[in-house]
Design a protein around this motif. Structure first.
Motif, short mmCIF file in Angstrom:
data_model
loop_
_atom_site.label_atom_id
_atom_site.label_comp_id
_atom_site.label_asym_id
_atom_site.label_seq_id
_atom_site.Cartn_x
_atom_site.Cartn_y
_atom_site.Cartn_z
N GLY A 21 2.86 13.06 -6.43
CA GLY A 21 3.54 12.89 -5.29
C GLY A 21 5.03 13.54 -4.87
O GLY A 21 5.49 14.22 -5.95
N LEU A 22 5.47 13.16 -3.80
CA LEU A 22 6.68 13.62 -3.42
C LEU A 22 7.73 12.92 -4.14
O LEU A 22 7.49 11.91 -4.69
CB LEU A 22 6.97 13.82 -1.97
N PRO A 23 9.03 13.56 -4.40
CA PRO A 23 9.85 12.71 -5.32
C PRO A 23 10.34 11.33 -4.48
O PRO A 23 10.79 10.33 -5.13
CB PRO A 23 11.11 13.93 -5.23
N ASN A 24 10.21 11.43 -3.07
CA ASN A 24 10.78 9.98 -2.56
C ASN A 24 9.30 9.49 -2.13
O ASN A 24 9.39 8.43 -1.49
CB ASN A 24 11.45 10.48 -1.05
N ALA A 25 8.10 9.71 -2.25
CA ALA A 25 6.99 9.08 -2.01
C ALA A 25 5.95 9.36 -3.23
O ALA A 25 4.94 9.90 -2.74
CB ALA A 25 6.33 9.66 -0.79
N PRO A 26 6.17 8.57 -4.18
CA PRO A 26 5.24 9.00 -5.31
C PRO A 26 3.96 8.15 -5.21
O PRO A 26 3.96 7.18 -4.36
CB PRO A 26 6.04 8.23 -6.56
N LEU A 27 2.88 8.59 -5.90
CA LEU A 27 1.47 8.02 -5.87
C LEU A 27 1.39 7.46 -7.31
O LEU A 27 1.62 8.03 -8.28
CB LEU A 27 0.54 9.02 -5.56
N TYR A 28 0.96 6.21 -7.17
CA TYR A 28 0.65 5.36 -8.60
C TYR A 28 -0.92 5.19 -8.50
O TYR A 28 -1.53 4.72 -7.30
CB TYR A 28 1.31 4.22 -8.64
N LEU A 29 -1.59 5.18 -9.68
CA LEU A 29 -3.04 4.87 -9.64
C LEU A 29 -3.20 4.15 -10.93
O LEU A 29 -2.58 4.16 -12.07
CB LEU A 29 -3.64 6.31 -10.17
N VAL A 56 1.06 4.14 -2.64
CA VAL A 56 1.92 5.15 -2.19
C VAL A 56 3.24 4.57 -1.78
O VAL A 56 3.22 3.69 -0.83
CB VAL A 56 1.24 5.96 -0.98
N GLN A 57 4.23 4.87 -2.29
CA GLN A 57 5.64 4.43 -1.89
C GLN A 57 5.82 5.13 -0.37
O GLN A 57 6.05 6.20 -0.46
CB GLN A 57 6.51 4.78 -2.99
N ILE A 58 5.97 4.52 0.58
CA ILE A 58 6.19 4.99 1.95
C ILE A 58 7.88 5.15 1.97
O ILE A 58 8.39 6.08 2.36
CB ILE A 58 5.82 4.11 2.91
N GLY A 60 11.46 3.03 0.27
CA GLY A 60 12.19 1.87 -0.59
C GLY A 60 10.94 1.10 -1.14
O GLY A 60 10.24 1.76 -1.91
N PRO A 61 11.19 -0.21 -0.93
CA PRO A 61 10.27 -1.19 -1.65
C PRO A 61 8.83 -1.28 -0.97
O PRO A 61 7.80 -1.78 -1.22
CB PRO A 61 10.64 -2.42 -1.93
N LEU A 62 8.66 -0.73 0.27
CA LEU A 62 7.62 -0.61 1.37
C LEU A 62 6.58 0.20 0.45
O LEU A 62 6.93 1.52 0.30
CB LEU A 62 7.71 -0.39 2.51
N ARG A 63 5.08 -0.19 0.23
CA ARG A 63 4.05 0.67 -0.12
C ARG A 63 2.74 0.62 0.52
O ARG A 63 2.47 -0.46 1.11
CB ARG A 63 3.82 0.28 -1.67
N LEU A 64 2.11 1.49 0.61
CA LEU A 64 0.70 1.54 1.19
C LEU A 64 -0.34 1.38 -0.10
O LEU A 64 -0.04 2.20 -1.10
CB LEU A 64 0.33 2.86 1.88
N VAL A 65 -1.06 0.19 -0.02
CA VAL A 65 -1.94 -0.15 -1.34
C VAL A 65 -3.46 0.11 -0.76
O VAL A 65 -3.63 -0.72 0.16
CB VAL A 65 -1.59 -1.34 -1.80
N GLY A 66 -4.16 0.75 -1.61
CA GLY A 66 -5.58 0.73 -1.45
C GLY A 66 -6.25 0.60 -2.67
O GLY A 66 -5.96 1.01 -3.79
N SER A 67 -7.36 -0.32 -2.56
CA SER A 67 -8.41 -0.82 -3.80
C SER A 67 -9.63 -0.74 -3.52
O SER A 67 -9.98 -0.78 -2.47
CB SER A 67 -7.94 -2.13 -4.29
N LEU A 68 -10.48 -0.59 -4.57
CA LEU A 68 -12.01 -0.60 -4.50
C LEU A 68 -12.37 -1.09 -5.61
O LEU A 68 -11.85 -1.07 -6.84
CB LEU A 68 -12.44 1.07 -4.57
N ARG A 69 -13.34 -2.23 -5.64
CA ARG A 69 -13.93 -2.84 -6.81
C ARG A 69 -15.54 -2.67 -6.38
O ARG A 69 -15.94 -3.10 -5.37
CB ARG A 69 -13.47 -4.29 -6.58
#
Length: 101
Positions: A21-29, A56-58, A60-69
């Motif tokens: 991800g970008l330095p200011n918008a990292p992607l976590y998995l 995905v960090q949008i 500061g502390p605000l994140r977009l979160v997606g999940s699949l089960r």
């Protein structure tokens, strides 16, 4: 009723990691896969559970979160169950700090 079931459990896990991800918008998995096969007298029973989560960090502390089960279950006598759940939303990463006096 609560006797152990003979079988084999296989588990794989990817703990929450920064993927790219970008330095200011990292992607976590993160991901988890469980597979269980049992051998009762009637035949084999299979159970598979797979879960994945992306953050995905949008800003500061605000994140977009997606999940699949995904859940799959099959018994030897043909009983089958399947479930697929997905979510998409916004989250806030909060930190907790405590101090004792």
């Amino acid at each position: 009723d609560s006797e152990p079931v003979p079988g084999l459990l296989l588990r794989g896990e990817i703990p929450r990691r920064r993927f790219f991800g970008l330095p200011n918008a990292p992607l976590y998995l993160s991901a988890l896969v469980d597979y269980f096969i049992s051998w009762p007298d009637a035949g084999e029973t299979h159970k598979l559970t797979a879960e994945g989560r992306i953050e995905v960090q949008i800003y500061g502390p605000l994140r977009l979160v997606g999940s699949l089960r995904l859940f799959l279950y099959r018994e030897a006598d043909g009983v089958t169950a399947t479930a697929i759940d997905s979510t998409l939303g916004l989250g806030v990463a909060m930190t907790h700090r405590s101090q004792r006096y």
